[in-house]
Write an enzyme that holds these catalytic residues in place. Structure first.
Site: not given
Ligand code: GAL
Length: 730
Positions: A184, A253
């Site tokens: 990110e 994600e």
């Molecule tokens: C995303 C990040 C992950 C984790 C997630 C929240 O933005 O890439 O590593 O932090 O948020 O659980």
């Protein structure tokens, strides 16, 4: 003669086939539709399982459950700080055995997405960076900075080398089909301007030049340069398109739930909404979905970041913290995967055409020589719809997608859940905690032998280097017997400004009060009346870190600890600034220095026996007891609701930080759903965020397990109990 030539032809044919097979399995590429593995475009479902968040004996079971849940791949970050605790000293043992984890995934026949980072965020201490990295001269993290780039490249290349040595990339016949560099970086990159862009391009090139033979991704980085694929993270990703028309649409994600902060609510994402989000992504042409998390697990030890991230990293994931299946999340997604897989061939060959079916209703149709598949969507938040599609009638529940793998029959609707919710219960076992003993941190002698003194206040991390959560700041103040407050019977007020995360104030060896920041407001001020007497008074401030930050602009530069000013108010002279006095410093607790947690420690600690001792609600107390393991294989946890805040160990293994005195009034349960597109919190107010703490079975022996608890504020250890987690309805 003829027979010989036929058999040699057959042999040649076989050899060619084998060679062809080898060439075919030796590549992962991509096009605009999908990742291409063994020459085939694939729709892939993946799930995040972070190896250090469970124990090695759990890995195989978790991976198998993921496979049974219809996943094709497991995704994990690589956590630099656990692997390189000091420069050049590496640890890949036990829970940190990355190669073993990947080989277990391979054994189960699944692929791996290896997110090397090495910045990982992940609610992990310091975002995965080792703390020593901060003290490399001239370093600035995550930008065009030579010392940082050198360290990042060295670690990235080390991991890639390890993987190559074990033949773990798909290009070598292994399971790794994809790797991630950075995490990110998009927002950060913009904040850094030209330096950010230069670093991002450097990181991408550095990764590509490691020649893994499999594609690299950068998540949430719109400018990811070719051939690196930019990918999406979020609750929904249907709005997302890669930055080049020849790259596939990947969701790294898909948040299955959310993490918790001590003092905050517990999150829940209904599977109807998650399934809706996934179906919506696929209907727009997405071809890779990774659930973050599929199994969240536990932040053992001091691995939690934040600050204030809980020890549990359950995440409301399809497999719960303890490794048990969570219904209906698990089954509903499994069904979804099965249905999507049943029309994979047409999804990867055709592009969707969109037809409106009403104000809120749409059809996405994939049609090619290999078949026809349709997704019928109702975007209305609370009204069902009746639509006609291909001359047939369909009823669509609100906020739902029906999947028709043959363009006729509804095989799945995201809002129709056919499985009943499982219910998890924490059942008290008959395990007795035996031979309680206590040991008190002797506050009166704190810093008497301190080797570090300084005129002024020191930043905490700079002193502790994160070897402990705790740092003592001690000074003294002389009160004249003529001070009016002594006669008037009121206390002077002490104010202490802290940059985080928690503070206990001791005056002449007695706890006078505590204060702490929050995840939103790390900086806080302690204000309290303190009982000073005529003569010399000792002021001891115990500053406590509760997980180092893992995200935010230049988070490595954020201060923690008592930064000042520290002042006394209400003296005859008015205000007295203590910030520039001589302060002495002591890193860690006596019990830590004496290694009380270790079953083999030979220490001079004077433990005091008796079960009454365990009831004493005194601050800064160590508790010790022994217990036998309960029979069976059900997962276990400690119920620490009778305690305040501290850390707990079993047989020398750190279960993690606990904090049950954190019920700051926020509500216990929060639901996330597209139907309101935000968290809605209700019920359960005033409960601790985390009451139960996972005790891995593999850390226990049949009898005589050593439990050690360090309590900061005061608790009743005699009421600590061991519970079993039972899930019904699975
Ligand atoms: C995303 C990040 C992950 C984790 C997630 C929240 O933005 O890439 O590593 O932090 O948020 O659980």
């Amino acid at each position: 003669m003829e027979a010989t030539s036929a058999s040699s032809k057959w042999f040649l044919h076989c050899m060619l086939l084998i060679l062809a097979a080898q060439v075919a399995h030796c590549s992962v590429t991509y096009d605009r539709k999908a990742l291409i593995i063994d020459g085939q475009r694939r729709i892939l479902f993946s799930g995040s399982i972070h190896y250090p968040r469970s124990t090695p004996d759990m890995w195989e079971g978790l991976i198998q459950k993921a496979k049974d849940g219809g996943l094709d791949a497991i995704d994990t970050y690589v956590f630099w700080n656990i692997h390189e605790p000091s420069p050049g000293n590496f640890n890949f043992e036990g829970r940190y055995d990355l190669v073993r984890f990947i080989k277990l995934v391979q054994k189960a026949g699944l692929y791996v997405h290896l997110r090397i980072g090495p910045y990982v965020c992940a609610e992990w201490n310091f975002g995965g960076f080792p703390v020593w990295l901060k003290y490399v001269p001239g370093i600035r993290f995550r930008t065009d900075n030579e010392p940082f780039k050198m360290a990042m490249q060295r670690f990235t290349e080390k991991i890639v080398r390890m993987m190559k040595y074990e033949k773990l990339f798909q290009s070598q016949g292994g399971p790794i089909i994809l790797s991630q560099i950075e995490n990110e970086y998009g927002i950060e990159s913009k904040a850094y301007g030209a330096a950010g862009r230069a670093y991002m391009n450097w990181a991408a090139n550095m990764a590509v030049e490691t020649n893994t033979g499999v594609p690299w991704v950068m998540c949430k980085e719109d400018d990811a340069p070719d051939p690196v694929i930019n990918t999406c993270n979020g609750f929904y990703c249907d709005y997302f398109s890669p930055n080049k028309p020849y790259k596939p649409t990947i969701w790294t994600e898909a948040w299955s739930g959310w993490f918790e902060d001590f003092g905050g609510p517990v999150h829940h994402r209904p599977v109807e909404d998650l399934a809706f989000a996934v179906a919506r992504f696929i209907q727009k042409g997405g071809s890779f979905v990774n659930y973050y998390m599929y199994h969240g697990g536990t932040n053992f030890g001091r691995a939690a970041g934040g600050p204030f991230i809980t020890t549990s990293y359950d995440y409301d994931a399809p497999i719960d913290e303890y490794g048990l299946i969570r219904q209906p999340k698990y089954e509903h997604l499994k069904e979804l995967h099965k249905v999507i897989k049943s029309c994979e061939h047409v999804l990867v060959t055709a592009d969707p055409t969109l037809t409106p079916l009403g104000n809120y209703e749409q059809a996405h149709v994939f049609s090619s020589s290999s078949g026809c598949a349709a997704f019928l969507t109702n975007y209305h938040l609370n009204e069902a719809a009746h639509v006609t599609f291909n001359k047939m009638h369909y009823e669509l529940p609100p906020w739902s997608i029906s999947i028709l793998p043959d363009c006729k029959t509804v095989a799945f609707n995201t809002a129709k859940v056919g499985v009943r919710p499982s219910t998890a219960q924490m059942i008290i076992t008959n395990v007795k905690m035996l031979s309680w003993e206590t040991f008190s941190e002797d506050i009166s002698t704190i810093n008497d032998d301190s080797s570090l003194t300084y005129v002024g206040l020191l930043e905490q991390l700079n002193v502790t280097r994160d070897t402990s959560d705790y740092l003592w700041y001690t000074t003294s103040v002389e009160i004249s017997s003529s001070e009016s407050f002594l006669r008037q019977g009121h206390y002077p007020i002490l104010t202490v400004q802290s940059a985080g995360h928690e503070l206990h104030v001791f005056i002449n060896g007695h706890l006078s009060g505590s204060a702490f920041g929050t995840s939103e407001n790390k900086i806080f001020t302690f204000t309290g009346g303190i009982n000073l007497h005529a003569g010399v008074n000792k002021i001891s401030l115990l500053s406590v870190a509760v997980g180092l930050p893992n995200a935010g602009a230049r988070f490595e530069t954020w201060s923690i600890g008592v930064v000042g000013p520290v002042a006394l108010h209400g003296l005859d002279e008015g205000q007295k600034d203590l910030s520039w006095q001589k302060w002495s410093y002591k890193v860690g607790l006596k019990g830590e220095v004496m290694n009380l947690v270790s079953p083999n420690a030979i220490s001079s600690a004077e433990w005091v026996g008796g079960s009454l001792a365990a009831k004493k609600q005194q601050p800064l107390t160590w508790y010790k007891a022994y217990f036998d393991a309960p029979e069976g294989n059900d997962p276990l946890a400690l119920d620490l609701s009778s305690m305040g805040k501290g850390q707990v160990w079993i047989n020398g293994q750190s279960i993690g930080r606990y904090w049950t005195a954190d019920a700051k009034g926020s509500c216990g349960q929060c639901n996330y759903s597209g139907t309101y597109r935000q968290w809605k919190c209700q019920s359960g107010c005033g409960q601790p965020t985390q009451r139960w703490y996972h005790v891995p079975r593999s850390w226990l022996k049949p009898t005589g397990n050593l439990l050690i608890v360090f309590e900061e504020i005061g608790g009743d250890a005699s009421r600590i109990s061991l519970v079993k987690r039972l899930v019904s309805g699975v």
